[in-house]
Motif scaffolding. Structure first.
Motif, PDB file in Angstrom:
ATOM      1  N   UNK A   1       1.039   3.722   2.109  1.00 42.00           N
ATOM      2  CA  UNK A   1       1.679   3.995   3.392  1.00 42.00           C
ATOM      3  C   UNK A   1       2.915   3.126   3.575  1.00 42.00           C
ATOM      4  N   UNK A   2       2.810   1.857   3.150  1.00 39.59           N
ATOM      5  CA  UNK A   2       3.958   0.955   3.280  1.00 39.59           C
ATOM      6  C   UNK A   2       5.083   1.354   2.342  1.00 39.59           C
TER       7      UNK A   2
ATOM      8  N   UNK B   1       6.888   4.005   4.022  1.00 40.74           N
ATOM      9  CA  UNK B   1       7.740   3.431   5.067  1.00 40.74           C
ATOM     10  C   UNK B   1       9.016   2.859   4.453  1.00 40.74           C
TER      11      UNK B   1
ATOM     12  N   UNK C   1       0.826  -1.213   0.000  1.00 39.57           N
ATOM     13  CA  UNK C   1       0.000   0.000   0.000  1.00 39.57           C
ATOM     14  C   UNK C   1       0.862   1.265   0.000  1.00 39.57           C
TER      15      UNK C   1
ATOM     16  N   UNK D   1       0.923   8.525  11.151  1.00 40.86           N
ATOM     17  CA  UNK D   1       1.853   7.421  11.417  1.00 40.86           C
ATOM     18  C   UNK D   1       3.233   7.696  10.835  1.00 40.86           C
TER      19      UNK D   1
ATOM     20  N   UNK E   1      -4.686   9.675   8.590  1.00 39.11           N
ATOM     21  CA  UNK E   1      -4.286   8.700   9.606  1.00 39.11           C
ATOM     22  C   UNK E   1      -2.908   8.130   9.271  1.00 39.11           C
ATOM     23  N   UNK E   2      -2.679   7.868   7.976  1.00 37.24           N
ATOM     24  CA  UNK E   2      -1.374   7.352   7.562  1.00 37.24           C
ATOM     25  C   UNK E   2      -0.322   8.447   7.711  1.00 37.24           C
ATOM     26  N   UNK E   3      -0.703   9.675   7.392  1.00 36.54           N
ATOM     27  CA  UNK E   3       0.222  10.797   7.548  1.00 36.54           C
ATOM     28  C   UNK E   3       0.708  10.892   8.996  1.00 36.54           C
TER      29      UNK E   3
ATOM     30  N   UNK F   1       4.623  10.601   9.919  1.00 37.64           N
ATOM     31  CA  UNK F   1       5.321  11.720  10.560  1.00 37.64           C
ATOM     32  C   UNK F   1       5.931  11.279  11.887  1.00 37.64           C
TER      33      UNK F   1
ATOM     34  N   UNK G   1      -3.274   9.749   3.336  1.00 38.28           N
ATOM     35  CA  UNK G   1      -4.425  10.127   4.152  1.00 38.28           C
ATOM     36  C   UNK G   1      -3.982  10.581   5.538  1.00 38.28           C
TER      37      UNK G   1
END
Lengths: 345, 323
Positions: free
Chosen positions: A179-180, A183, A177, A213, A209-211, A215, A207
């Motif tokens: 977000x991954x 990472x 994804x 995480x 919520x991912x932002x 940050x 998004x």
């Protein structure tokens, strides 16, 4: 200052086009200390990305021209360093880059593991100081180093909280994804054990919520490893979250530099104040900034903000304001700066 | 509920996309919208928020008829338009308009602004030329552009002005409902403020109703009267903006609000707890869709799919344990 990791002085970069020469960076000064997280904020087109690229030495060669200035890093001027030394010793080693869009930064036809292997083959911290630093494509990748590198990779992938790192290495970029992928980008940026990470809008494509995480992760890892971060963003909220100090740019020039609390509580430049005022908030309603950002081909003389500034006077039209200290860490370039006690406009 | 009349009613709307393998055999469904129901009152701004992939854009496009609904009803000004063929629905959709993220980008580069603005009127109405021209000029003034711009081409005006022309083009047909799909994403805060002010003044002037699709919660809080929060094809919470932002009931809404950086407040990055990312909509978890990331999840959540409960005065939430 002795603890300065990198200092950019009077940097001027212009881009030639059919319409004329655009002065995208016009006398920028910026100094980042070791281990500091520095936010670089401003509207689109203000030169944030160009500055980041100039530091990395990856400006487009056929259109960009460095007119003057210097970038001191580790006792050397990066602008005069030969490309071969820059490529093997600095870029990707001591200064690394986290791009805005992690989905286009990976090659879609190779697995993530292959791409990380390629990175480690040329940029592994185990190479540092070694004789075979300048490797060619056909040079060997010794088995012992490969194994040691692999162990580091897995350790770091665990640190960025990727579930099941061994499996991730066998996947293709499209199989993980967004977000991954970001990472992974952070992990890859930290693998060469750099001194400075340039993160160019690393969370705009994510998004909230991912932002949050990402940050959190970036802040935590930078702190633990003492890595300095230059974090460019147009999202002031994200800058508030992780930065120690913030620099505001307007139309190719830096206008204010302040520690994060001073920046949000006592903005001294009229542009900074207007930028903060245009954030949506329930009390004040919605306020924009009148006028448009100037064309960089023939920018206004003097202070570039004067056509949109109601405090502007004669001197603003002719002279670029020099940096003035508000306090020890807070400096501003304005002839008529706002005082700390002044109420909101 | 207030006495304002309902202009758009959505009932159990579904949009499933087939997932096919290499041999074009259907191997599953992508359930992008699954029993979405809500109503919009005349004159209000309803915000639709959620992370990417939650179905908010598909919702807008299904309402517009760009996608045909798999099931459910969309009642717009008293007519069910969900299952109509495109030519049948044209006369209703005249009053329901869709605004893409960058309305300026949809202008034809080889047409003058005048031709672009006349086109919707030519397609949808039988107005004679002089009346069309009068309408076009009126709208152009409303979006704050001089009439001299009529003879220019899109490349001759700035990006912000193109956006205004795009909005004008949507308004020429005098719609009653406008679906705004991420109208401010990718904009700088200062430009965003200008666009939001323009949208608010146009609403005042033309009596518009907006469906405001966005992932930016601070903007939604600013301009919407009501908000619907979506997660993986479902509305998990809906209600008055102030009620939702001050007392979110659904754990997803709570995490979403906790993730917004608040300047001057405590750092979100020090406290944020929500782990993981949304699961794929092709393989939804059983029961409640949020249970895989939910801090309150229990066995009941896996067995039973929660429905929207109207247990609070001005909001509804779909969670077994919301209080």
């Amino acid at each position: 200052m002795a603890s300065e990791l990198i200092s950019v002085r009077n940097l001027r970069v212009s881009f030639g086009s059919d319409a004329g020469t655009a002065k995208v960076l016009d006398g920028v000064d910026l100094a980042i200390r070791a281990g500091e997280i520095r936010g670089l904020v401003g509207e689109s087109g203000c030169g944030k990305t160009t500055l980041a690229r100039a530091i990395l030495g990856i400006l487009p060669r056929n259109s960009a021209r460095i007119e003057s200035g210097e970038i001191r890093f580790g006792g050397r001027d990066l602008l005069t360093l030969p490309e071969s030394a820059l490529a093997s010793e600095v870029r990707g080693r001591e200064i690394v880059y986290i791009p805005q869009d992690p989905s286009t930064a990976f090659n879609p036809v190779f697995t993530i593991g292959t791409q990380i292997d390629d990175l480690m083959r040329f940029k592994s911290p185990l190479l540092r100081g070694g004789a075979d630093d300048r490797q060619g494509f056909f040079n060997s990748y010794p088995r012992e180093r490969r194994a040691a590198d692999r162990a580091r990779v897995l350790e770091l992938l665990r640190l960025v909280q990727l579930p099941n790192p061994e499996a991730v290495l066998r996947k293709y970029p499209h199989e993980v994804s967004g977000g991954q992928r970001q990472r992974l980008m952070i992990a890859m940026a930290l693998l060469p054990e750099p001194k400075l990470v340039i993160a160019d809008e690393p969370t705009t494509a994510l998004d909230v919520t991912v932002q949050a995480q990402i940050l959190k992760l970036l802040k935590q890892l930078a702190r633990e490893r003492g890595v300095a971060v230059l974090f460019t963003t147009h999202d002031l909220g994200a800058a508030y979250e992780i930065c120690d100090r913030i620099t505001v740019m307007y139309a190719g020039q830096e206008v204010e530099e302040a520690p994060v609390d001073g920046f949000f509580e006592r903005p001294s430049h009229p542009y900074t104040r207007k930028l903060l005022d245009s954030l949506p908030s329930s009390e004040a309603g919605i306020r924009g900034i009148a006028g448009e950002i100037p064309r960089l081909i023939d920018p206004p003389p003097g202070c570039r903000f004067h056509p949109r500034c109601e405090r502007a006077t004669g001197i603003c039209r002719t002279e670029r304001p020099p940096p003035e200290a508000v306090d020890a860490l807070h400096s501003v370039r304005c002839h008529h700066r706002l005082s700390a006690t002044e109420p909101a406009s | 509920m207030s006495a304002a009349e309902t202009i758009l009613e959505v009932e159990a709307l579904r949009k499933y996309f087939p997932v096919r393998n290499v041999w074009k055999r259907r191997i599953g469904w992508l359930r992008v919208l699954d029993d979405v129901s809500f109503s919009v009152r005349r004159g209000e701004i309803l915000g639709i928020v959620g992370e990417s992939g939650c179905g908010k854009s598909t919702l807008g496009k299904t309402l517009m008829g760009i996608h045909t609904a798999s099931a459910g009803r969309v009642i717009f000004e008293g007519h069910d338009i969900a299952q109509l063929k495109p030519h049948q629905s044209r006369r209703f959709r005249e009053h329901l308009q869709y605004c893409y993220q960058d309305p300026g980008a949809s202008l034809d580069p080889r047409w003058t602004i005048r031709s672009s603005l006349h086109e919707p009127l030519v397609v949808h109405t039988t107005l004679p030329e002089p009346e069309r021209e009068a309408r076009v000029r009126e709208i152009l003034r409303a979006v704050g552009l001089p009439e001299t711009h009529l003879d220019l081409y899109p490349h001759e005006i700035s990006g912000g002005q193109q956006r205004r022309v795009g909005l004008a083009r949507i308004l020429t047909l005098k719609p009653s409902v406008v679906i705004l799909d991420e109208p401010t994403s990718g904009l700088d805060v200062s430009v965003q403020a200008t666009i939001l002010n323009l949208l608010l003044s146009l609403r005042e002037q033309f009596g518009l109703t907006y469906l405001f699709i966005s992932h930016d919660l601070s903007v939604v809080r600013m301009i919407c009267q009501r908000v619907a929060v979506m997660y993986l094809g479902r509305v998990v919470e809906i209600g008055d903006t102030e009620a939702i932002f001050s007392a979110p009931r659904h754990p997803y809404t709570q995490s979403l609000l906790a993730a917004i950086p608040r300047i001057g407040g405590p750092r979100v990055t020090d406290s944020f707890a929500l782990e993981g990312e949304p699961p794929s909509p092709t393989a939804l978890p059983s029961g409640c869709r949020f249970r895989t990331r939910c801090p309150k999840a229990q066995k009941r959540c896996a067995d039973e799919d929660p429905v929207l409960r109207a247990d609070w005065e001005r909001q509804e939430a779909a969670c077994h344990f919301a209080t």
